[in-house]
Scaffold this active site. Structure first.
Site, short mmCIF file in Angstrom:
data_model
loop_
_atom_site.label_atom_id
_atom_site.label_comp_id
_atom_site.label_asym_id
_atom_site.label_seq_id
_atom_site.Cartn_x
_atom_site.Cartn_y
_atom_site.Cartn_z
N ASP A 95 0.86 -1.25 0.14
CA ASP A 95 -0.03 0.16 0.00
C ASP A 95 1.02 1.19 0.18
OD1 ASP A 95 -1.86 -2.00 0.24
OD2 ASP A 95 -2.80 -1.14 2.20
N LYS A 101 -7.20 -4.86 -3.16
CA LYS A 101 -7.74 -5.52 -2.01
C LYS A 101 -8.85 -4.44 -1.54
CE LYS A 101 -4.05 -4.06 1.38
NZ LYS A 101 -4.91 -2.96 2.15
N CYS A 111 -1.92 -2.77 7.85
CA CYS A 111 -1.95 -3.14 6.66
C CYS A 111 -0.77 -4.26 6.46
CB CYS A 111 -2.05 -2.46 5.19
SG CYS A 111 -3.62 -1.76 5.21
#
Length: 205
Positions: free
Chosen positions: A16, A102, A141
Site C-alpha cells: 500500500d 484489496k 496493513c
C-alpha cells in the site's frame, strides 16, 4: 551479522505505498515518504535477481465500509481510479510487478494483502516460500499481511526500515512489530547490496 541469501522461492511484497497514505494524502502516514528510498533499494535487489515483486493497494469503491460516512473509522482514501489510489510516483516498480488489489467491494474491508485476493494460492503456485514485506502502515496493513502470510506457511522477512506506522495510539507501531516477531516473522535490514538479519531489532523487541 547474518546475510540473507536470496534465490528461487523468494519474493518481495510492497504494501500500500499509495499517494493517499503518504504525507499530504487523505490518510497520510507520518514520515511515510521515508520508506520510498529503502523500498526502491529492495525492488532493485529482488528484480535484478529475477525474483517476483508484488505491490498491494487499497482499491476502494466510493462507498466503502471503512469510510466515516458509512460508519467506518477512516476518511475516504484510495478510491479506485483516483490519483490518491495511485502508487507513489517515486516508487520504481518494474513493468512486471504483480499488483494485488484489496478491499475492492463496498461491504468488505481488508487490511491484509492475502484477504480475499487469492494471493496465497498464487504464491504457492509460483513456488514462493519466503516473502520480504515492507510498506504502509506497520500497525495496520503491514501487520495483517505479515500475520496472514505466516498462516499461509510462508516465511516472512519484515524490513522495519522500509515501513512506517500510523501510531493512532503512541507505540502502536512498536507493538505491531513485537507481535509480528512473536508470531515468527524474521527482522531484516538492508546492508550493502543485500539483506542481513536485524539482530539488534530482534533483541530490542
Amino acid at each position: 551479522m547474518s546475510a540473507i541469501v536470496l534465490g528461487q522461492g523468494d519474493a518481495l511484497l510492497i504494501v500500500d505505498l499509495q499517494v493517499d497514505f503518504l504525507p499530504g494524502g487523505s490518510l497520510g502516514v507520518p514520515h511515510g515518504d521515508q520508506v520510498i528510498a529503502p523500498v526502491n533499494r529492495l525492488i532493485n535487489l529482488y528484480h535484478e535477481r529475477g525474483l517476483p515483486v508484488y505491490a498491494s493497494r487499497d482499491w476502494h469503491p466510493a462507498s466503502h465500509c471503512s469510510f466515516a460516512a458509512q460508519g467506518g473509522p477512516w476518511p475516504p482514501h484510495c478510491v479506485a481510479g483516483t490519483d490518491g489510489a495511485g502508487f507513489s510516483p517515486s516508487l520504481q516498480l518494474p513493468a512486471d510487478a504483480i499488483v494485488v488489489s484489496k478491499a475492492d467491494t463496498a461491504e468488505v474491508d481488508a487490511y491484509s494483502a492475502f484477504n480475499g485476493t487469492g494471493l496465497g494460492d498464487a504464491m504457492r503456485a509460483r513456488g514462493i516460500r519466503r516473502l520480504a514485506v515492507c510498506g504502509l502502515a506497520t500497525d495496520y496493513c503491514v501487520l495483517n499481511t505479515v500475520l496472514d502470510g505466516l498462516k499461509e506457511d510462508i516465511e516472512i522477512l519484515i524490513v522495519a526500515e522500509a515501513a512506517r506506522a500510523v501510531d493512532v495510539a503512541p507505540g502502536d507501531g512498536d507493538r505491531a512489530m513485537t507481535r509480528m516477531l512473536a508470531e515468527g516473522a524474521v527482522p531484516v535490514r538492508l546492508a550493502g547490496a543485500g539483506l542481513v538479519a536485524d539482530l539488534e531489532l530482534g533483541a530490542r523487541l
